[in-house]
Scaffold this motif. Structure first.
Motif, PDB file in Angstrom:
ATOM      1  N   ARG A 178      81.291  -1.680 -20.009  1.00 44.51           N
ATOM      2  CA  ARG A 178      81.037  -0.514 -19.149  1.00 44.51           C
ATOM      3  C   ARG A 178      81.079   0.779 -19.948  1.00 44.51           C
ATOM      4  O   ARG A 178      80.394   1.750 -19.595  1.00 44.51           O
ATOM      5  N   ALA A 179      81.855   0.798 -21.022  1.00 44.19           N
ATOM      6  CA  ALA A 179      81.933   1.985 -21.869  1.00 44.19           C
ATOM      7  C   ALA A 179      80.735   2.103 -22.802  1.00 44.19           C
ATOM      8  O   ALA A 179      80.584   3.118 -23.489  1.00 44.19           O
ATOM      9  N   GLY A 180      79.898   1.068 -22.839  1.00 45.23           N
ATOM     10  CA  GLY A 180      78.742   1.084 -23.726  1.00 45.23           C
ATOM     11  C   GLY A 180      79.049   0.630 -25.132  1.00 45.23           C
ATOM     12  O   GLY A 180      78.193   0.715 -26.019  1.00 45.23           O
ATOM     13  N   GLU A 181      80.255   0.130 -25.363  1.00 44.30           N
ATOM     14  CA  GLU A 181      80.641  -0.365 -26.684  1.00 44.30           C
ATOM     15  C   GLU A 181      80.298  -1.854 -26.771  1.00 44.30           C
ATOM     16  O   GLU A 181      81.170  -2.733 -26.734  1.00 44.30           O
ATOM     17  N   LEU A 182      79.007  -2.119 -26.907  1.00 44.47           N
ATOM     18  CA  LEU A 182      78.518  -3.489 -26.785  1.00 44.47           C
ATOM     19  C   LEU A 182      79.012  -4.402 -27.894  1.00 44.47           C
ATOM     20  O   LEU A 182      79.294  -5.580 -27.656  1.00 44.47           O
ATOM     21  N   GLU A 183      79.105  -3.890 -29.114  1.00 43.66           N
ATOM     22  CA  GLU A 183      79.555  -4.750 -30.203  1.00 43.66           C
ATOM     23  C   GLU A 183      81.008  -5.170 -29.998  1.00 43.66           C
ATOM     24  O   GLU A 183      81.363  -6.345 -30.189  1.00 43.66           O
ATOM     25  N   ALA A 212      78.892 -12.742 -24.148  1.00 45.96           N
ATOM     26  CA  ALA A 212      78.830 -12.296 -25.541  1.00 45.96           C
ATOM     27  C   ALA A 212      77.387 -12.290 -26.029  1.00 45.96           C
ATOM     28  O   ALA A 212      76.939 -11.330 -26.681  1.00 45.96           O
ATOM     29  N   ALA A 213      76.648 -13.351 -25.728  1.00 45.23           N
ATOM     30  CA  ALA A 213      75.256 -13.445 -26.161  1.00 45.23           C
ATOM     31  C   ALA A 213      74.415 -12.344 -25.545  1.00 45.23           C
ATOM     32  O   ALA A 213      73.539 -11.772 -26.211  1.00 45.23           O
ATOM     33  N   ARG A 214      74.687 -12.018 -24.289  1.00 48.41           N
ATOM     34  CA  ARG A 214      73.924 -10.944 -23.639  1.00 48.41           C
ATOM     35  C   ARG A 214      74.134  -9.621 -24.366  1.00 48.41           C
ATOM     36  O   ARG A 214      73.186  -8.859 -24.581  1.00 48.41           O
ATOM     37  N   LEU A 262      71.951  -5.656 -28.358  1.00 44.10           N
ATOM     38  CA  LEU A 262      72.107  -4.986 -29.647  1.00 44.10           C
ATOM     39  C   LEU A 262      71.005  -5.370 -30.638  1.00 44.10           C
ATOM     40  O   LEU A 262      70.970  -4.858 -31.760  1.00 44.10           O
ATOM     41  N   GLY A 263      70.119  -6.278 -30.225  1.00 44.49           N
ATOM     42  CA  GLY A 263      69.061  -6.725 -31.127  1.00 44.49           C
ATOM     43  C   GLY A 263      69.554  -7.667 -32.197  1.00 44.49           C
ATOM     44  O   GLY A 263      69.003  -7.698 -33.304  1.00 44.49           O
ATOM     45  N   ARG A 264      70.580  -8.471 -31.891  1.00 44.22           N
ATOM     46  CA  ARG A 264      71.156  -9.419 -32.851  1.00 44.22           C
ATOM     47  C   ARG A 264      71.033 -10.845 -32.307  1.00 44.22           C
ATOM     48  O   ARG A 264      72.029 -11.472 -31.957  1.00 44.22           O
ATOM     49  N   ALA A 304      63.767 -14.172 -29.074  1.00 41.33           N
ATOM     50  CA  ALA A 304      63.664 -13.225 -30.188  1.00 41.33           C
ATOM     51  C   ALA A 304      62.404 -13.460 -31.016  1.00 41.33           C
ATOM     52  O   ALA A 304      62.133 -12.702 -31.952  1.00 41.33           O
ATOM     53  N   GLY A 305      61.644 -14.504 -30.689  1.00 44.52           N
ATOM     54  CA  GLY A 305      60.400 -14.762 -31.403  1.00 44.52           C
ATOM     55  C   GLY A 305      60.528 -15.682 -32.594  1.00 44.52           C
ATOM     56  O   GLY A 305      59.549 -15.898 -33.323  1.00 44.52           O
TER      57      GLY A 305
END
Length: 234
Positions: free
Chosen positions: A43-48, A63-65, A70-72, A96-97
């Protein structure tokens, strides 16, 4: 509950009410409440930070979401692989292709008797992943389109919440990839009409607004549960 725990919980709630989610997350971390901490970090936007905490808490889907946002994708896939979930890891790579790596994992998952993909809804998701991989690799859309009626029929029958959510997400994503938003809407409706269908309503609204430009035509609340025979009748 000891005094320290009560004070940390009170502080976390106060921080949450003040929208200071990072501070709330730190309180939950001190309590050892990893799921609550990860949710607050997200919620704080600290995705990592959220992803790492979800991973430590044993929640690979969340976690995967975060890693996906984050593009990882390689880390998203690793979250699933750590739990022995090769099918889900392959799906992350597919989105991710990275089609060759995804196909390799799908082949391993289909041969692994412990993966659970040899039967039930996991087999349907395996077929979705294979058909989408073929389509993204330049193949025809027909085999993928043929699976959508089966997904639609299966969704209302799934009792397990996690499997229902995964099946819906994969079906809608596949429909989006071939720009069949009519099928995306039908799959959401099928999940909504099934057991616990109210859980998908917010996601359905977000999807409809993003893909179709409006959610005004959607139901306004959870589905009304049917009464058992003889209950509520004359």
């Amino acid at each position: 509950m000891n005094r320290r725990t009560r004070l940390l919980l009170k502080a976390a709630r106060c921080y949450s009410e003040a929208q200071a989610h990072t501070e709330a997350a730190r309180c939950y971390d001190l309590l050892g409440w990893q799921w609550s901490a990860a949710d607050a970090y997200q919620r704080a936007g600290e995705l990592e930070h959220a992803a790492r905490t979800y991973r430590q808490a044993g929640h690979p889907e969340q976690a995967a979401r975060c890693y996906r946002l984050l593009g990882r994708p390689e880390l998203a896939a690793r979250c699933w692989q750590e739990r022995g979930r090769r099918l889900e890891a392959a799906w992350e790579l597919l989105l991710a292709g990275d089609i060759p790596s995804a196909r390799g994992l799908l082949a391993v998952a289909s041969r692994d008797p412990g993966s659970g993909v040899g039967k039930g809804p996991q087999m349907l998701r395996l077929q979705l992943a294979r058909a989408l991989a073929d389509r993204l690799g330049g193949g025809p859309a027909g085999p993928l389109l043929d699976l959508f009626p089966r997904v639609e029929a299966r969704l209302p029958t799934l009792a397990a919440r996690t499997e229902r959510r995964l099946t819906l997400d994969w079906g809608v994503e596949a429909a989006d990839r071939v720009e069949r938003y009519d099928w995306g809407a039908r799959l959401f409706r099928a999940a909504y009409d099934g057991q616990g269908g109210g859980d998908v309503l917010n996601r359905w609204r977000e999807w409809a607004t993003d893909r179709l430009g409006s959610a005004a035509w959607l139901p306004s609340g959870p589905p009304v549960e049917s009464a058992p025979d003889g209950v509520g009748g004359p």
